[in-house]
Design a protein around this motif. Structure first.
Motif, PDB file in Angstrom:
ATOM      1  N   GLY A  91      14.251 -37.214 -13.476  1.00  0.00           N
ATOM      2  CA  GLY A  91      15.026 -36.202 -12.776  1.00  0.00           C
ATOM      3  C   GLY A  91      14.709 -34.773 -13.181  1.00  0.00           C
ATOM      4  O   GLY A  91      15.421 -33.847 -12.790  1.00  0.00           O
ATOM      5  N   ARG A  92      13.631 -34.562 -13.963  1.00  0.00           N
ATOM      6  CA  ARG A  92      13.295 -33.211 -14.429  1.00  0.00           C
ATOM      7  C   ARG A  92      11.937 -32.725 -13.915  1.00  0.00           C
ATOM      8  O   ARG A  92      11.420 -31.732 -14.414  1.00  0.00           O
ATOM      9  N   CYS A  93      11.371 -33.455 -12.966  1.00  0.00           N
ATOM     10  CA  CYS A  93      10.030 -33.128 -12.474  1.00  0.00           C
ATOM     11  C   CYS A  93       9.904 -33.709 -11.072  1.00  0.00           C
ATOM     12  O   CYS A  93      10.527 -34.728 -10.760  1.00  0.00           O
ATOM     13  N   ILE A  94       9.072 -33.102 -10.237  1.00  0.00           N
ATOM     14  CA  ILE A  94       8.920 -33.565  -8.859  1.00  0.00           C
ATOM     15  C   ILE A  94       8.460 -35.024  -8.805  1.00  0.00           C
ATOM     16  O   ILE A  94       8.905 -35.795  -7.961  1.00  0.00           O
ATOM     17  N   ALA A  95       7.578 -35.426  -9.712  1.00  0.00           N
ATOM     18  CA  ALA A  95       7.101 -36.812  -9.706  1.00  0.00           C
ATOM     19  C   ALA A  95       8.185 -37.785 -10.175  1.00  0.00           C
ATOM     20  O   ALA A  95       8.210 -38.937  -9.747  1.00  0.00           O
ATOM     21  N   TRP A  96       9.090 -37.311 -11.041  1.00  0.00           N
ATOM     22  CA  TRP A  96      10.138 -38.175 -11.582  1.00  0.00           C
ATOM     23  C   TRP A  96      11.481 -37.969 -10.884  1.00  0.00           C
ATOM     24  O   TRP A  96      12.539 -38.172 -11.474  1.00  0.00           O
ATOM     25  N   ASP A  97      11.434 -37.562  -9.597  1.00  0.00           N
ATOM     26  CA  ASP A  97      12.644 -37.484  -8.789  1.00  0.00           C
ATOM     27  C   ASP A  97      13.275 -38.878  -8.771  1.00  0.00           C
ATOM     28  O   ASP A  97      12.593 -39.885  -8.576  1.00  0.00           O
ATOM     29  N   THR A  98      14.586 -38.941  -8.955  1.00  0.00           N
ATOM     30  CA  THR A  98      15.252 -40.262  -9.028  1.00  0.00           C
ATOM     31  C   THR A  98      15.221 -40.994  -7.689  1.00  0.00           C
ATOM     32  O   THR A  98      15.497 -42.191  -7.645  1.00  0.00           O
TER      33      THR A  98
ATOM     34  N   GLY B  63      12.341 -40.888  -5.884  1.00  0.00           N
ATOM     35  CA  GLY B  63      10.913 -40.923  -5.592  1.00  0.00           C
ATOM     36  C   GLY B  63      10.248 -42.243  -5.927  1.00  0.00           C
ATOM     37  O   GLY B  63      10.809 -43.112  -6.616  1.00  0.00           O
ATOM     38  N   ALA B  64       9.016 -42.381  -5.445  1.00  0.00           N
ATOM     39  CA  ALA B  64       8.252 -43.621  -5.599  1.00  0.00           C
ATOM     40  C   ALA B  64       7.931 -43.945  -7.056  1.00  0.00           C
ATOM     41  O   ALA B  64       7.916 -45.116  -7.443  1.00  0.00           O
ATOM     42  N   VAL B  65       7.680 -42.922  -7.890  1.00  0.00           N
ATOM     43  CA  VAL B  65       7.334 -43.181  -9.291  1.00  0.00           C
ATOM     44  C   VAL B  65       8.533 -43.786 -10.017  1.00  0.00           C
ATOM     45  O   VAL B  65       8.399 -44.765 -10.757  1.00  0.00           O
ATOM     46  N   THR B  66       9.714 -43.235  -9.775  1.00  0.00           N
ATOM     47  CA  THR B  66      10.923 -43.790 -10.397  1.00  0.00           C
ATOM     48  C   THR B  66      11.152 -45.211  -9.914  1.00  0.00           C
ATOM     49  O   THR B  66      11.483 -46.108 -10.712  1.00  0.00           O
ATOM     50  N   LEU B  67      10.971 -45.458  -8.637  1.00  0.00           N
ATOM     51  CA  LEU B  67      11.149 -46.810  -8.099  1.00  0.00           C
ATOM     52  C   LEU B  67      10.201 -47.799  -8.766  1.00  0.00           C
ATOM     53  O   LEU B  67      10.591 -48.923  -9.098  1.00  0.00           O
ATOM     54  N   ARG B  68       8.946 -47.373  -9.014  1.00  0.00           N
ATOM     55  CA  ARG B  68       7.971 -48.267  -9.646  1.00  0.00           C
ATOM     56  C   ARG B  68       8.285 -48.546 -11.111  1.00  0.00           C
ATOM     57  O   ARG B  68       8.171 -49.678 -11.572  1.00  0.00           O
ATOM     58  N   TYR B  69       8.641 -47.493 -11.866  1.00  0.00           N
ATOM     59  CA  TYR B  69       8.763 -47.641 -13.315  1.00  0.00           C
ATOM     60  C   TYR B  69      10.188 -47.846 -13.814  1.00  0.00           C
ATOM     61  O   TYR B  69      10.396 -48.488 -14.838  1.00  0.00           O
ATOM     62  N   TYR B  70      11.150 -47.268 -13.123  1.00  0.00           N
ATOM     63  CA  TYR B  70      12.548 -47.370 -13.555  1.00  0.00           C
ATOM     64  C   TYR B  70      13.437 -47.701 -12.362  1.00  0.00           C
ATOM     65  O   TYR B  70      14.326 -46.923 -12.004  1.00  0.00           O
ATOM     66  N   PRO B  71      13.240 -48.856 -11.742  1.00  0.00           N
ATOM     67  CA  PRO B  71      14.032 -49.181 -10.549  1.00  0.00           C
ATOM     68  C   PRO B  71      15.537 -49.201 -10.827  1.00  0.00           C
ATOM     69  O   PRO B  71      16.337 -48.964  -9.923  1.00  0.00           O
ATOM     70  N   GLN B  72      15.922 -49.457 -12.080  1.00  0.00           N
ATOM     71  CA  GLN B  72      17.350 -49.496 -12.412  1.00  0.00           C
ATOM     72  C   GLN B  72      18.031 -48.138 -12.259  1.00  0.00           C
ATOM     73  O   GLN B  72      19.254 -48.063 -12.168  1.00  0.00           O
TER      74      GLN B  72
END
Length: 197
Positions: free
Chosen positions: A164-171, A173-182
């Motif tokens: 939640g502190r970077c465009i790629a780590w938007d909660t 976003g696809a990166v969060t879904l891949r690595y931290y789906p919870q």
């Protein structure tokens, strides 16, 4: 992808900034930063001495020793090259950062303790990004140890600091879904130590 081709120009100045992170045998972490400013031409110092091209006008190093909670336990500073002898007075105030936590409010803590004439501009600049270097040192290593123990990111019960502190780590976003789906699409509840004071 490289930068676009520049206009015709002459190289005059280089500022080099490097950070290194170390895990100590005693379980603490050392984060070291180094800053150097050099000119491609000769110039006269304030004391009248000529400085040949490539001689550093600034050359400074900081070592922070931090614990697992990212709290500074010790700080060492060297100022090998400075434009004025009076610049050396910037070393001692750095000790005010011992006990400060690298995390939310870090830049404000630096400004409060060392801002303006209370400290050295260049040491402050070097110090700012030491929190990021510490994070890049400590947390990926701890994640590696967790993976080796069979505990992947999907087992995290608290959101990692970067979520939640970077465009790629938007909660959302696809990166969060891949690595931290919870944590995907959920409001983040952070531990107290990760919230600004």
């Amino acid at each position: 992808m490289p930068l676009p081709e520049p206009a015709a120009r002459r190289h005059l100045h280089t500022r080099s900034v490097t950070y290194h992170g170390f895990l100590r045998e005693d379980g603490l972490w050392d984060i070291e930063g180094e800053l150097a400013d050099v000119k491609t031409y000769s110039f006269d110092r304030s004391d009248g001495r000529e400085m040949p091209p490539g001689s550093p006008i600034h050359h400074m190093r900081i070592r922070l020793t931090v614990d697992e909670d990212m709290v500074i336990r010790a700080i060492a500073v060297s100022m090998d090259s400075t434009p004025f002898g009076e610049c050396q007075q910037g070393k001692d105030p750095m000790q005010q950062m011992v006990g400060v936590r690298l995390g939310p409010g870090w830049r404000q803590a630096i400004e409060k303790a060392l801002g303006g004439v209370r400290g050295c501009t260049h040491l402050r600049e070097l110090l700012f990004n030491m929190a990021t270097a510490a994070y890049q040192t400590v947390f990926p290593w701890r994640e590696r140890e967790r993976r080796e123990a069979g505990i992947g990111p999907q087992h995290n019960t608290e959101p990692p600091y970067h979520l939640g502190r970077c465009i790629a780590w938007d909660t959302t976003g696809a990166v969060t879904l891949r690595y931290y789906p919870q944590f995907f699409g959920r409001p983040l509840r952070r531990p107290a130590k990760d919230r600004p004071a």
